[in-house]
Design an enzyme around this catalytic site. Structure first.
Site, short mmCIF file in Angstrom:
data_model
loop_
_atom_site.label_atom_id
_atom_site.label_comp_id
_atom_site.label_asym_id
_atom_site.label_seq_id
_atom_site.Cartn_x
_atom_site.Cartn_y
_atom_site.Cartn_z
N GLU A 108 17.57 25.29 46.77
CA GLU A 108 17.53 25.31 48.19
C GLU A 108 17.99 24.13 49.05
O GLU A 108 18.64 24.25 49.90
CB GLU A 108 16.06 25.75 48.71
CG GLU A 108 15.69 27.33 48.15
CD GLU A 108 14.35 27.61 48.72
OE1 GLU A 108 14.39 28.49 49.69
OE2 GLU A 108 13.35 27.74 47.89
N GLU A 128 11.76 31.97 41.91
CA GLU A 128 10.48 32.26 42.66
C GLU A 128 9.72 33.63 42.36
O GLU A 128 8.59 33.94 42.43
CB GLU A 128 10.57 32.04 44.16
CG GLU A 128 11.00 30.65 44.48
CD GLU A 128 12.22 30.10 44.40
OE1 GLU A 128 12.93 30.66 43.70
OE2 GLU A 128 12.44 28.97 44.88
N1 COA Z 1 6.59 21.89 39.27
C1 COA Z 1 5.82 20.71 38.77
N2 COA Z 1 5.94 20.21 37.41
C2 COA Z 1 7.05 20.61 36.95
C3 COA Z 1 8.11 21.44 37.53
C4 COA Z 1 7.72 22.02 38.61
N3 COA Z 1 8.46 22.90 39.37
N4 COA Z 1 9.10 21.39 36.50
C5 COA Z 1 8.95 20.86 35.76
N5 COA Z 1 7.67 20.00 35.66
C6 COA Z 1 7.03 19.22 34.87
C7 COA Z 1 6.37 19.98 33.92
O1 COA Z 1 5.11 20.19 33.96
C8 COA Z 1 6.38 18.62 32.57
O2 COA Z 1 5.21 17.89 33.04
P1 COA Z 1 4.44 17.32 31.93
O3 COA Z 1 5.40 16.39 30.92
O4 COA Z 1 3.61 16.39 32.55
O5 COA Z 1 3.69 18.47 31.31
C9 COA Z 1 7.73 18.00 32.85
O6 COA Z 1 8.14 18.27 34.19
C10 COA Z 1 8.76 18.20 32.19
O7 COA Z 1 9.02 19.68 32.28
P2 COA Z 1 9.11 20.70 30.94
O8 COA Z 1 8.66 22.01 31.02
O9 COA Z 1 8.30 19.88 29.82
O10 COA Z 1 10.52 20.32 30.44
P3 COA Z 1 11.50 21.43 29.71
O11 COA Z 1 12.98 20.75 29.38
O12 COA Z 1 10.95 22.19 28.52
O13 COA Z 1 11.84 22.89 30.84
C11 COA Z 1 12.29 23.59 32.98
C12 COA Z 1 12.44 22.34 32.02
C13 COA Z 1 12.97 23.13 34.23
C14 COA Z 1 12.97 24.68 32.37
C15 COA Z 1 10.77 23.93 32.93
O14 COA Z 1 10.08 22.88 33.31
C16 COA Z 1 10.40 24.81 34.27
O15 COA Z 1 10.66 25.96 34.09
N6 COA Z 1 9.75 24.40 35.37
C17 COA Z 1 9.44 25.11 36.20
C18 COA Z 1 10.68 25.81 37.31
C19 COA Z 1 10.18 26.51 38.39
O16 COA Z 1 9.58 27.85 38.40
N7 COA Z 1 10.60 26.01 39.74
C20 COA Z 1 10.41 27.01 40.89
C21 COA Z 1 9.08 26.79 41.58
S1 COA Z 1 8.77 27.61 42.56
#
Ligand code: COA
Length: 238
Positions: A108, A128
């Site tokens: 966004e 979302e």
């Molecule tokens: N909010 C808060 N923390 C987040 C985040 C988010 N949107 N996206 C990633 N993080 C954090 C993870 O919790 C993790 O923290 P930790 O190491 O303290 O546990 C860190 O960032 C690394 O993320 P991780 O999930 O371990 O990396 P990955 O490479 O396995 O996966 C993503 C990457 C982006 C696919 C995955 O983190 C994800 O799906 N994130 C959420 C995306 C999302 O739903 N965004 C929209 C929110 S409305």
């Protein structure tokens, strides 16, 4: 949490919360808002928004979502949540320079910029709906206007991640560049836009926004009034 580097007449604002993949917490949004009010950004002729190699931003900070109530959400949009709209209304040209994850509110924020350049590693998506909410930082509205309601439905309802090449095919990204050169290319584009007459850029951006929301007659009038306002300004060449 937000780095600021000056490059000639452009500035780069870098989201810098790597441990959380630049998740847009209210703290990071507020830091970005604060950065936009610094004299360096106000004086800049073009602004580049970027993140890290791994993530432009993984979206809203999901750890904050459970705390939200209707009252807090209303206050949020008056506070740090206004940053997306503030970015979209900046008078300077804005470029999102995207590497890695560009999800949710990160996408966004990129959509709030005038143009997007992406590394070949970039992954876009709006997850979302799967979380029981919807893109609500202007992204739903901007995506509909960018690609139309049919494609916006697909992108938002499926919530699937798609690569930079697909974003380019849809017209959401201007160009896809090898990771190592992406920021340099974004800076080249910014350097060009920074040379364009500032008043013409500012009025043109405002007129394009108004055109998306106005009748043809109103939009034509805005074009003509903006032309009259620009006539004989410093940047006008003739
Ligand atoms: N909010 C808060 N923390 C987040 C985040 C988010 N949107 N996206 C990633 N993080 C954090 C993870 O919790 C993790 O923290 P930790 O190491 O303290 O546990 C860190 O960032 C690394 O993320 P991780 O999930 O371990 O990396 P990955 O490479 O396995 O996966 C993503 C990457 C982006 C696919 C995955 O983190 C994800 O799906 N994130 C959420 C995306 C999302 O739903 N965004 C929209 C929110 S409305």
């Amino acid at each position: 949490m937000v780095g600021l580097q000056e490059h000639g007449t452009s500035v780069v604002l870098q989201l810098n919360r790597p441990a959380k993949l630049n998740a847009l917490s209210t703290g990071l949004e507020q830091a970005l808002l604060d950065a936009l009010h610094t004299p360096q950004v106000q004086a800049a002729r073009a602004i580049v928004f970027t993140g890290s190699e791994r993530a432009f931003s993984a979206g809203a900070d999901t750890s904050e979502l459970p705390e939200m109530t209707p009252d807090r959400i209303a206050a949020y949009y008056r506070g740090s949540g206004s940053v997306y709209d503030v970015v979209s209304r900046l008078p300077q040209p804005t470029i999102a320079a995207v590497s890695g994850y560009c999800l949710g509110a990160g996408f966004e924020l990129a959509l709030a910029c005038d143009i997007r350049v992406a590394a070949d590693t970039a992954q876009f998506g709006l997850p979302e709906v799967g979380l029981g909410i919807l893109p609500s930082s202007g992204g739903l509205t901007r995506l509909v206007r960018a690609v139309g309601p049919a494609l916006a439905r697909e992108i938002i309802l499926f919530g699937e991640r798609f690569p930079a090449s697909e974003a380019h095919r849809l017209g959401l990204v201007r160009e896809v560049i090898p990771q190592a050169r992406m920021l340099a290319v974004a800076l080249e584009r910014a350097a060009f836009l920074a040379t364009q007459p500032a008043m013409a850029v500012a009025w043109t951006k405002a007129a394009i926004d108004a055109a998306a929301e106005s009748s043809a007659a109103s939009s034509l009038l805005i074009e003509q009034l903006a032309y009259a306002a620009l006539n004989r300004t410093e940047g006008q060449k003739q």
